[in-house]
Design a protein around this motif. Structure first.
Motif, mmCIF file in Angstrom:
data_model
loop_
_atom_site.group_PDB
_atom_site.id
_atom_site.type_symbol
_atom_site.label_atom_id
_atom_site.label_comp_id
_atom_site.label_asym_id
_atom_site.label_seq_id
_atom_site.Cartn_x
_atom_site.Cartn_y
_atom_site.Cartn_z
ATOM 1 N N UNK A 209 0.827 -1.205 0.000
ATOM 2 C CA UNK A 209 0.000 0.000 0.000
ATOM 3 C C UNK A 209 0.863 1.257 0.000
ATOM 4 N N UNK A 210 0.232 2.341 -0.473
ATOM 5 C CA UNK A 210 0.843 3.671 -0.435
ATOM 6 C C UNK A 210 -0.185 4.577 0.229
ATOM 7 N N UNK A 211 0.114 5.038 1.465
ATOM 8 C CA UNK A 211 -0.881 5.777 2.243
ATOM 9 C C UNK A 211 -0.872 7.262 1.902
ATOM 10 N N UNK A 212 -1.912 7.944 2.367
ATOM 11 C CA UNK A 212 -2.017 9.385 2.120
ATOM 12 C C UNK A 212 -0.879 10.167 2.762
ATOM 13 N N UNK A 213 -0.240 9.588 3.769
ATOM 14 C CA UNK A 213 0.879 10.270 4.425
ATOM 15 C C UNK A 213 2.203 9.987 3.722
ATOM 16 N N UNK A 214 2.170 9.232 2.605
ATOM 17 C CA UNK A 214 3.365 9.004 1.801
ATOM 18 C C UNK A 214 4.174 7.783 2.183
ATOM 19 N N UNK A 215 3.604 6.873 2.984
ATOM 20 C CA UNK A 215 4.321 5.668 3.365
ATOM 21 C C UNK A 215 4.093 4.578 2.330
ATOM 22 N N UNK A 216 5.179 3.907 1.944
ATOM 23 C CA UNK A 216 5.117 2.755 1.045
ATOM 24 C C UNK A 216 5.466 1.527 1.889
ATOM 25 N N UNK A 217 4.485 0.582 1.988
ATOM 26 C CA UNK A 217 4.653 -0.516 2.952
ATOM 27 C C UNK A 217 4.168 -1.840 2.389
ATOM 28 N N UNK A 218 4.778 -2.922 2.912
ATOM 29 C CA UNK A 218 4.233 -4.266 2.748
ATOM 30 C C UNK A 218 3.287 -4.540 3.903
ATOM 31 N N UNK A 219 2.378 -5.532 3.699
ATOM 32 C CA UNK A 219 1.367 -5.830 4.721
ATOM 33 C C UNK A 219 1.991 -6.116 6.075
ATOM 34 N N UNK A 220 3.123 -6.813 6.085
ATOM 35 C CA UNK A 220 3.751 -7.182 7.352
ATOM 36 C C UNK A 220 4.234 -5.963 8.136
ATOM 37 N N UNK A 221 4.350 -4.810 7.459
ATOM 38 C CA UNK A 221 4.788 -3.590 8.140
ATOM 39 C C UNK A 221 3.621 -2.707 8.553
#
Length: 724
Positions: free
Chosen positions: A546-558
C-alpha cells in the motif's frame, strides 16, 4: 560613385574645378549649376537637427529642402572624401533618406564627416545643384582611438609646431589625421600646407590661422573617430582641455599670449558672454558639474580676447555590474561578479565591492568569484571605481541582486495518475519551475524494513531526457510510486529527490485480483479488514502493498496491526491512517490491481470495488457504524450535485458511461461520507461481438486453407511419380 563638383564660368563658357566649398564657393556652384539646368529658382538647402556636435548614441536628422519644401522631389545623399578638389561619395544607404530626411536613430563614431544632398524631379529628370555642406561630429565615451594633441589644448598660436597623433590601445599604425577647415576644405594630413604624416602622427611645422578646423582620425577602412575643434590664433588664446571634463573633476583655465615673458596673463574670464572672474592669472573650478558646460574665453585689457572654446561636461561614469552565469543560481554553483567602467581615457581602475548597502569593502578586484555559492552569499551588490594613477572616480553602480536557492525537483503527472491499461502517461520533472540545463534521473520507491526512502533507478531512466519520462502505453506493472532527481550540467550540483507521484494502472482482465472483505472501497474505523490476492490458480507468492495518504510505502507485514498469511493480508483494527491505495505485488516485483481504500470514522458510502460495466445494475448505500439499521436514509450526490434525496439506497438499473464520476452521500445529522470514484467500462456485448467477429473470420478462412493444403499435397505426389 565619386562626383567632382565644378563651377561654370558663363563669360567664356569654360569649366574649372572648384578649389574649395566655403559658403561662397558652394553658393556660386549652386547658382551656376541651376543656370545650366534652367532651374534658377530651385536650390537644395541642407540643415541638421538637433545639432551637428553629438555624443555616440544620439539621434540626428539631415533635412534637405528645395525652396523650403520636399514635396515632389527625390533626394540623394553624399559624404565628402579627401582630395585637393571637392569630391562627394554617394551614401550606400542613400535610399533611406526618402522624403527629404536622412535619419540616424543612434549615431555611431564613424558617422563623423561632411555631408551634402541633391534633389531631382520629373522625366526626364531635372536636378538641383549640390546643397550647402553640413558636418556631423560624433564623440564617444570610449572611442577605439584617441586624437592626442601636443601642446594639449584646443587653441594654439600661429607659427608654432603642432603634433596630432592617433593612438589606439595597441598603438598600431594605419590611422590618418583628417580635417575640415573653416574655409570648407576637406583634407588628409599629407595635403595640409606645411603638414606631413609619419605613421599615425601628423605634424604641422608652422601653424597659420587657415589651420583652424575640426580634426579627427580615419582608419584604413574609412571609419572616422574622435573629432576635436582646433583654433589657431595670432593673439591671446585660452588654455582649456582637449577632452570633455567629467563631473567632479578639477578644471583650470589660463589666458596665454605668445609674446610675453610670463607664462600666463592676468585677465578676465567669461562664460557664454558673461563675466565670471576678473583679473586673475587662472580660473579654477575645483569640482565641475553639468552647469559649468558652455563657451569660455578670456580677455586682456591690452592684448585683446581669445577665441571661444566649448567646454563639454560629461556625467561621471557609472560602473556596470554583471553576474555570471545568472542572477538566480543554485547552492553549490560557481558565481562571478564583474565590475566594468567604460572609459577610453583611463587605463587602470581600482575597484571597491559592497554588499547590501554596507560601507565595508569586501573585495578590490574587478572580478570576485564565489567558488561554491551558499544562501548567505545572496544579496544586493554594487561597485565603485577610482583611477589608479589619477584623481578621477566613478559613481556607485546600480545594485544588482544575486539570488541563491536550494535546487528542488518537483514531479507531476499528466494527464492523471489513475490510468487504464494502454493509456499514455508522462511524468514531468522540473527544478524550481524549469527543466533547462539539467539532466534527470528517474526512480521507483521501493520497500525497505530499515527505511521508507529507498529508490531504485529505472533501467530506461535515460529516456526521461528534457525533464519528461513518457510511457506511450501503460502496462499493469507500471503501477508504483515514482520520484525524480536532477543534476546541473557541467557542475556538481544535485537536487534532492522530488516529491513522490504514484501511478495506478487498472486492466480489464488482470492476472490477479485484489479481493476486499467487506467488499467496498470505504470502511469504518476499528473494524477488521481482509485483502487477498487471487489469481486463476489460487497460488501463493503475492504480497499486499500500500501507499498511504501520508506518503508511506509498505508491505502488509509492516502495517500497524497488519499481518499476512499466504496471499491474504489482515488489518485487525482499522484507523484513518490506513487510507491509501492497495495492490498486489508478485515475487518478481510486478504490481497489479490497485484499489483506493478509505477508512472513515463517520458516514461511509457503500460502492463497488471494481469498475462497473455498461448495462449493469448499480446500488449505492449510505452506512453508519453506530446505528441499528443497516443503512441510512440520506441524500446522494454525483460530482457535487444532488441527484437523489432522503432514500435508503440509490439504484441505477442500467449503467451507462455518463454515470462515471465522484459519488458521496450526506445525512442531515451524521454528516457526509468521503467521495468515491465509480468507473464505468465497456459492455460485455462489445467483448462478445469482438470474439464472434474473430471466430467468424477464422471459420470463413477455413475452406480456403483446406483446399490449399490438398492442392499442395497432390502436387508433391505427382512430382514424386515423374520418371527420371
Amino acid at each position: 560613385m565619386a562626383v567632382a563638383i565644378t563651377r561654370s564660368t558663363e563669360d567664356d563658357g569654360k569649366t574649372s574645378e572648384t578649389p574649395g566649398l566655403g559658403s561662397a564657393g558652394i553658393a556660386g556652384l549652386e547658382g551656376a549649376g541651376t543656370a545650366r539646368l534652367g532651374m534658377q529658382d530651385h536650390r537644395a538647402v541642407l540643415s541638421v537637427s538637433p545639432q551637428k556636435w553629438l555624443t555616440e548614441g544620439d539621434p540626428v536628422t539631415l533635412i534637405c529642402e528645395v525652396n523650403g519644401s520636399s514635396t515632389g522631389w527625390t533626394f540623394s545623399w553624399f559624404t565628402g572624401t579627401a582630395d585637393y578638389r571637392d569630391f562627394f561619395q554617394l551614401l550606400s544607404d542613400s535610399s533611406r533618406g526618402a522624403g527629404g530626411k536622412y535619419t540616424v536613430s543612434s549615431a555611431e563614431l564613424n558617422h563623423t564627416g561632411v555631408y551634402v544632398c541633391r534633389a531631382e524631379k520629373g522625366k526626364p529628370a531635372s536636378k538641383t545643384g549640390y546643397s550647402n555642406i553640413q558636418q556631423l561630429w560624433i564623440t564617444g565615451v570610449s572611442p577605439p582611438v584617441s586624437l592626442i594633441i601636443s601642446p594639449s589644448r584646443t587653441q594654439h598660436f600661429t607659427s608654432v609646431s603642432l603634433s596630432l597623433s592617433c593612438e589606439d590601445q595597441s598603438n598600431s599604425d594605419g590611422w590618418t589625421v583628417r580635417r575640415y577647415t573653416d574655409i570648407g576644405r576637406l583634407e588628409d594630413c599629407s595635403s595640409f600646407l606645411r603638414g606631413s604624416q609619419t605613421g599615425s602622427t601628423c605634424t604641422i611645422r608652422s601653424t597659420s590661422t587657415s589651420d583652424t578646423g575640426v580634426y579627427w582620425c580615419q582608419s584604413e577602412s574609412g571609419e572616422n573617430y574622435h573629432p576635436v575643434n582646433i583654433t589657431v590664433h595670432s593673439g591671446v588664446i585660452l588654455e582649456s582641455p582637449v577632452h570633455p571634463v567629467t563631473e567632479g573633476d578639477h578644471l583650470t583655465l589660463r589666458c596665454l599670449y605668445k609674446y610675453t615673458t610670463v607664462s600666463n596673463l592676468s585677465a578676465d574670464f567669461y562664460k557664454d558672454g558673461s563675466l565670471i572672474q576678473n583679473q586673475t592669472t587662472e580660473m579654477i573650478i575645483p569640482t565641475v558639474s553639468k552647469s559649468h558646460e558652455g563657451f569660455y574665453y578670456c580677455k586682456h585689457p591690452d592684448r585683446g580676447e581669445s577665441p571661444k572654446s566649448w567646454i563639454s561636461v560629461r556625467e561621471r561614469l557609472k560602473p556596470k555590474v554583471t553576474i555570471k552565469p545568472d542572477h538566480h543560481v543554485f547552492r553549490g554553483e560557481t558565481v562571478t561578479l564583474r565590475c566594468d567602467i567604460y572609459d577610453g581615457g583611463v587605463t587602470s581602475w581600482r575597484y571597491n565591492w559592497y554588499k547590501d548597502g554596507s560601507t565595508s569593502v569586501f573585495s578590490e578586484r574587478q572580478e570576485h568569484t564565489f567558488s561554491s555559492v551558499t544562501e548567505s552569499d545572496a544579496g544586493k551588490y554594487s561597485c565603485y571605481g577610482t583611477e589608479t594613477e589619477g584623481s578621477r572616480s566613478s559613481h556607485l553602480s546600480d545594485e544588482v541582486t544575486l539570488t541563491v536557492s536550494v535546487p528542488r525537483a518537483d514531479l507531476s503527472v499528466s494527464p492523471q495518475k489513475w490510468l487504464t491499461e494502454g493509456d499514455p502517461v508522462t511524468l514531468i520533472c522540473e527544478v524550481n519551475g524549469s527543466s533547462t540545463g539539467w539532466t534527470f534521473s528517474w526512480f521507483t520507491e521501493t520497500f525497505s524494513s530499515e527505511s521508507r526512502n529507498d529508490y531504485e533507478l529505472l533501467s530506461d531512466s535515460s529516456r526521461g531526457a528534457g525533464g519528461k519520462y513518457t510511457v506511450s502505453s501503460a502496462d499493469l506493472n507500471h503501477t508504483g510510486v515514482y520520484v525524480c532527481r536532477a543534476e546541473r550540467d557541467k557542475t556538481a550540483v544535485y537536487t534532492t529527490y522530488s516529491n513522490t507521484q504514484p501511478l495506478w494502472v487498472t486492466g480489464v482482465s488482470p492476472p490477479v485480483s485484489l479481493i476486499i472483505s467487506p467488499s467496498r472501497t470505504q470502511h469504518f474505523t476499528s473494524v477488521s479488514l481482509s485483502l487477498s490476492c487471487e489469481d486463476q490458480s489460487n497460488s501463493d507468492g503475492w504480497t499486499v502493498r500500500r501507499y498511504t495518504d501520508s506518503g508511506w510505502l509498505e508491505d502488509c507485514s509492516s502495517f500497524l496491526r497488519g499481518s499476512q498469511t499466504g496471499s491474504t493480508c489482515t488489518i485487525r483494527s482499522t484507523v484513518p491512517s490506513d487510507t491509501g491505495v492497495y495492490w498486489c505485488q508478485s515475487e518478481s516485483g510486478e504490481n497489479y490491481h490497485p484499489v483506493n481504500i478509505t477508512v472513515h470514522s463517520g458516514v461511509i458510502l457503500e460502492s463497488p470495488v471494481h469498475p462497473v460495466t455498461e448495462g449493469d445494475h448499480l446500488t449505492l448505500r449510505c452506512l453508519y457504524k453506530y446505528t441499528t439499521v443497516s443503512n441510512l436514509s440520506a441524500d446522494f450526490y454525483k460530482d457535487g450535485s444532488l441527484i437523489q434525496n432522503q432514500t435508503t439506497e440509490m439504484i441505477i438499473p442500467t449503467v451507462s458511461k455518463s454515470h462515471e464520476g465522484f459519488y458521496y452521500c450526506k445525512h442531515p445529522d451524521r454528516g457526509a461520507s468521503p467521495k468515491s470514484w465509480i468507473s464505468v467500462r465497456g459492455s460485455h456485448s462489445d467483448s462478445q461481438i469482438s470474439v464472434l467477429h474473430i471466430l467468424s473470420s477464422a471459420l470463413a478462412a477455413c475452406p480456403y486453407l483446406i483446399v490449399t493444403v490438398v492442392l499442395i499435397y497432390k502436387c508433391c505426389r505427382m512430382r514424386g511419380k515423374t520418371p527420371e
